[in-house]
Design an enzyme around this catalytic site. Structure first.
Site, PDB file in Angstrom:
ATOM      1  N   GLY A  11       0.836  -1.199   0.000  1.00  0.00           N
ATOM      2  CA  GLY A  11       0.000   0.000   0.000  1.00  0.00           C
ATOM      3  C   GLY A  11       0.871   1.249   0.000  1.00  0.00           C
ATOM      4  O   GLY A  11       2.023   1.216  -0.454  1.00  0.00           O
ATOM      5  N   GLY A  14       4.126   0.813   2.403  1.00  0.00           N
ATOM      6  CA  GLY A  14       5.035  -0.224   1.918  1.00  0.00           C
ATOM      7  C   GLY A  14       5.706   0.171   0.609  1.00  0.00           C
ATOM      8  O   GLY A  14       6.928   0.038   0.453  1.00  0.00           O
ATOM      9  N   ASN A  95      -6.204  -5.251  12.508  1.00  0.00           N
ATOM     10  CA  ASN A  95      -4.778  -5.362  12.213  1.00  0.00           C
ATOM     11  C   ASN A  95      -4.082  -6.452  13.029  1.00  0.00           C
ATOM     12  O   ASN A  95      -3.099  -7.042  12.566  1.00  0.00           O
ATOM     13  CB  ASN A  95      -4.086  -4.003  12.402  1.00  0.00           C
ATOM     14  CG  ASN A  95      -4.405  -3.068  11.232  1.00  0.00           C
ATOM     15  OD1 ASN A  95      -5.055  -3.473  10.271  1.00  0.00           O
ATOM     16  ND2 ASN A  95      -3.955  -1.828  11.315  1.00  0.00           N
ATOM     17  N   ARG A 151       9.102  14.518  12.713  1.00  0.00           N
ATOM     18  CA  ARG A 151       8.091  15.589  12.709  1.00  0.00           C
ATOM     19  C   ARG A 151       8.488  16.677  13.688  1.00  0.00           C
ATOM     20  O   ARG A 151       8.461  17.874  13.372  1.00  0.00           O
ATOM     21  CB  ARG A 151       6.717  15.006  13.081  1.00  0.00           C
ATOM     22  CG  ARG A 151       6.124  14.180  11.948  1.00  0.00           C
ATOM     23  CD  ARG A 151       4.803  13.537  12.323  1.00  0.00           C
ATOM     24  NE  ARG A 151       4.231  12.882  11.135  1.00  0.00           N
ATOM     25  CZ  ARG A 151       3.445  11.823  11.157  1.00  0.00           C
ATOM     26  NH1 ARG A 151       3.104  11.279  12.315  1.00  0.00           N
ATOM     27  NH2 ARG A 151       2.977  11.305  10.039  1.00  0.00           N
ATOM     28  N   HIS A 175       3.210   5.163  20.367  1.00  0.00           N
ATOM     29  CA  HIS A 175       2.902   5.929  19.163  1.00  0.00           C
ATOM     30  C   HIS A 175       1.421   6.255  19.219  1.00  0.00           C
ATOM     31  O   HIS A 175       0.597   5.566  18.674  1.00  0.00           O
ATOM     32  CB  HIS A 175       3.219   5.066  17.946  1.00  0.00           C
ATOM     33  CG  HIS A 175       3.028   5.758  16.638  1.00  0.00           C
ATOM     34  ND1 HIS A 175       3.567   6.980  16.341  1.00  0.00           N
ATOM     35  CD2 HIS A 175       2.376   5.360  15.510  1.00  0.00           C
ATOM     36  CE1 HIS A 175       3.242   7.301  15.108  1.00  0.00           C
ATOM     37  NE2 HIS A 175       2.515   6.347  14.582  1.00  0.00           N
TER      38      HIS A 175
HETATM   39  N1  LIG Z   1       4.122   3.188  12.696  1.00  0.00           N
HETATM   40  C1  LIG Z   1       3.925   4.306  12.034  1.00  0.00           C
HETATM   41  O1  LIG Z   1       4.537   5.324  12.329  1.00  0.00           O
HETATM   42  C2  LIG Z   1       2.952   4.320  10.897  1.00  0.00           C
HETATM   43  C3  LIG Z   1       2.930   5.408   9.990  1.00  0.00           C
HETATM   44  C4  LIG Z   1       2.028   5.367   8.928  1.00  0.00           C
HETATM   45  C5  LIG Z   1       1.151   4.293   8.782  1.00  0.00           C
HETATM   46  N2  LIG Z   1       1.179   3.288   9.690  1.00  0.00           N
HETATM   47  C6  LIG Z   1       0.300   2.107   9.573  1.00  0.00           C
HETATM   48  O2  LIG Z   1       0.817   1.292   8.524  1.00  0.00           O
HETATM   49  C7  LIG Z   1      -0.263   0.503   7.978  1.00  0.00           C
HETATM   50  C8  LIG Z   1      -0.278   0.637   6.451  1.00  0.00           C
HETATM   51  O3  LIG Z   1      -0.638   1.954   6.077  1.00  0.00           O
HETATM   52  P1  LIG Z   1      -0.843   2.310   4.533  1.00  0.00           P
HETATM   53  O4  LIG Z   1      -1.115   3.763   4.470  1.00  0.00           O
HETATM   54  O5  LIG Z   1       0.254   1.717   3.714  1.00  0.00           O
HETATM   55  O6  LIG Z   1      -2.203   1.493   4.244  1.00  0.00           O
HETATM   56  P2  LIG Z   1      -2.692   0.966   2.819  1.00  0.00           P
HETATM   57  O7  LIG Z   1      -4.112   0.609   2.992  1.00  0.00           O
HETATM   58  O8  LIG Z   1      -2.293   1.885   1.742  1.00  0.00           O
HETATM   59  O9  LIG Z   1      -1.843  -0.392   2.627  1.00  0.00           O
HETATM   60  C9  LIG Z   1      -1.994  -1.527   3.408  1.00  0.00           C
HETATM   61  C10 LIG Z   1      -1.763  -2.742   2.512  1.00  0.00           C
HETATM   62  O10 LIG Z   1      -1.778  -3.912   3.339  1.00  0.00           O
HETATM   63  C11 LIG Z   1      -2.306  -4.948   2.521  1.00  0.00           C
HETATM   64  N3  LIG Z   1      -2.720  -6.091   3.334  1.00  0.00           N
HETATM   65  C12 LIG Z   1      -3.847  -6.233   4.076  1.00  0.00           C
HETATM   66  N4  LIG Z   1      -3.859  -7.453   4.631  1.00  0.00           N
HETATM   67  C13 LIG Z   1      -2.737  -8.087   4.234  1.00  0.00           C
HETATM   68  C14 LIG Z   1      -2.174  -9.364   4.493  1.00  0.00           C
HETATM   69  N5  LIG Z   1      -2.801 -10.254   5.276  1.00  0.00           N
HETATM   70  N6  LIG Z   1      -1.002  -9.696   3.908  1.00  0.00           N
HETATM   71  C15 LIG Z   1      -0.360  -8.800   3.115  1.00  0.00           C
HETATM   72  N7  LIG Z   1      -0.828  -7.565   2.842  1.00  0.00           N
HETATM   73  C16 LIG Z   1      -1.999  -7.216   3.403  1.00  0.00           C
HETATM   74  C17 LIG Z   1      -3.456  -4.263   1.785  1.00  0.00           C
HETATM   75  O11 LIG Z   1      -3.846  -5.023   0.649  1.00  0.00           O
HETATM   76  C18 LIG Z   1      -2.836  -2.925   1.438  1.00  0.00           C
HETATM   77  O12 LIG Z   1      -2.244  -2.942   0.157  1.00  0.00           O
HETATM   78  C19 LIG Z   1      -1.541   1.030   8.673  1.00  0.00           C
HETATM   79  O13 LIG Z   1      -1.883   0.175   9.746  1.00  0.00           O
HETATM   80  C20 LIG Z   1      -1.125   2.396   9.187  1.00  0.00           C
HETATM   81  O14 LIG Z   1      -1.902   2.801  10.291  1.00  0.00           O
HETATM   82  C21 LIG Z   1       2.071   3.279  10.730  1.00  0.00           C
END
Ligand SMILES: NC(=O)c1ccc[n+]([C@@H]2O[C@H](COP(=O)([O-])OP(=O)(O)OC[C@H]3O[C@@H](n4cnc5c(N)ncnc54)[C@H](O)[C@@H]3O)[C@@H](O)[C@H]2O)c1
Length: 309
Positions: A11, A14, A95, A151, A175
């Site tokens: 997504g 990633g 999640n 940030r 976080h």
């Molecule tokens: N830790 C941090 O600082 C931080 C910062 C930003 C986002 N995040 C988190 O990261 C995660 C991803 O965010 P994003 O914006 O990329 O979301 P997104 O929806 O763009 O991407 C998530 C991807 O995960 C895939 N996915 C779902 N289930 C799956 C599985 N079982 N196996 C493999 N892939 C799977 C989906 O198909 C999707 O492509 C979210 O939970 C978000 O809250 C964390």
């Protein structure tokens, strides 16, 4: 031999992490997702930029964990992201199941890897990953502190009108809303920001840092931040694959450090080829210490609310 880096979840976060990783030639990148075609398309598109940007990295997009075999580092971004009005904690149940499922596959195919969890709510999801993997604490960590600190550093640089390069600092704690920015340890080329900014200015920047994720979510309306998160992930990956011995804030499993036991919270760690090689314990004021304990308690509450996975 080039490092093999797997990114689970193709997504926003990633794919952006993959972009920063190959731009820095950190190794060969495998992008894996459950959606058929998504990782394949993004990996190919990114690979087609290599003649222009001149990086020689392998890039594979796949739905098959066999392609991820024997990765050195695995980044877990799979899951759903926040929409306006949602807190990170609202993502807990969905999640947790996704992360547990992903981790089982990771363990099977890359038993020796270092794992960096990114999915939210971060500190609880790293805990799920540690439980599901059974791996030692130095090989399972979470990314949030590098982003939250970036940030904070950006806001400080903007406020002072100085280069971001000269601003350093870190944040502690979970976080989320209980994050603990540490202004006493934020400096501009060694000068504490407490000598450069008023208490009112610092309070404002600390609050904006705490709300940093929500500020982006509110602008985007769908989805959450990904450029800075992607870059933050890659800074941690780089520290491991190049054994840089960076001191970075990361979600680490604590066993008594800071008086906290059995949870993941954000603390400064030494990050190198051995993963989290050390948790750095800094002196805290009574107020900072109390804020960190509150943050750890909030993480513990989420862990208690986890569904059976
Ligand atoms: N830790 C941090 O600082 C931080 C910062 C930003 C986002 N995040 C988190 O990261 C995660 C991803 O965010 P994003 O914006 O990329 O979301 P997104 O929806 O763009 O991407 C998530 C991807 O995960 C895939 N996915 C779902 N289930 C799956 C599985 N079982 N196996 C493999 N892939 C799977 C989906 O198909 C999707 O492509 C979210 O939970 C978000 O809250 C964390």
């Amino acid at each position: 031999m080039a490092a093999k880096i797997t990114i689970v979840g193709a997504g926003n976060v990633g794919a952006t992490a993959a972009h920063w990783a190959v731009a820095k030639e950190l190794g060969d990148v495998v992008l894996i997702d459950i959606v058929d075609g998504l990782p394949q398309g993004k990996a190919l598109d990114l690979a087609e930029s290599s003649p222009i940007e001149r990086f020689d990295c392998g890039l594979v997009g796949t739905n098959d964990y066999a392609d991820t075999a024997n990765s050195q580092v695995v980044v877990v971004t799979a899951g759903i992201a926040r929409r306006p009005g949602m807190s990170r904690d609202d993502l807990l149940n969905t999640n947790a199941k996704i992360v547990a499922d992903v981790v089982q596959n990771v363990v099977k195919h890359s038993p020796e890897a270092y794992m960096i969890v990114v999915s939210n709510p971060l500190d609880a999801m790293v805990y799920v990953a540690k439980q599901a993997s059974g791996w030692p604490k130095h090989r399972v960590m979470g990314m949030a502190g590098v982003l939250d600190a970036a940030r904070f550093r950006y806001f400080i640089a903007q406020e002072l009108g100085v280069s971001v390069e000269d601003v350093h600092g870190f944040v502690l704690g979970g976080h989320g809303d209980t994050m603990v920015p540490a202004p006493r340890y934020a400096t501009v080329t060694g000068i504490p920001i407490t000598q450069l900014l008023s208490a009112e200015q610092i309070t404002r920047l600390v609050q904006r840092t705490r709300d940093g994720g929500a500020e982006i979510v509110n602008y985007l309306k769908q989805g959450s931040a990904y450029y800075a998160p992607g870059a933050s992930i890659v800074q941690m990956v780089e520290a491991i694959v190049k054994d840089k011995k960076r001191i970075l804030p990361a979600a680490a499993y604590l066993e008594g450090e800071y008086g906290i036991r059995g949870v993941y919270v954000g603390v400064p760690v030494l990050l190198g080829a051995g993963g989290v090689e050390k948790v750095i314990e800094v002196e805290l004021t009574a107020e900072e210490h109390a804020a960190l304990q509150r943050s750890a308690a909030a993480v513990q509450e989420l862990i208690n609310a986890l569904p059976p996975v």
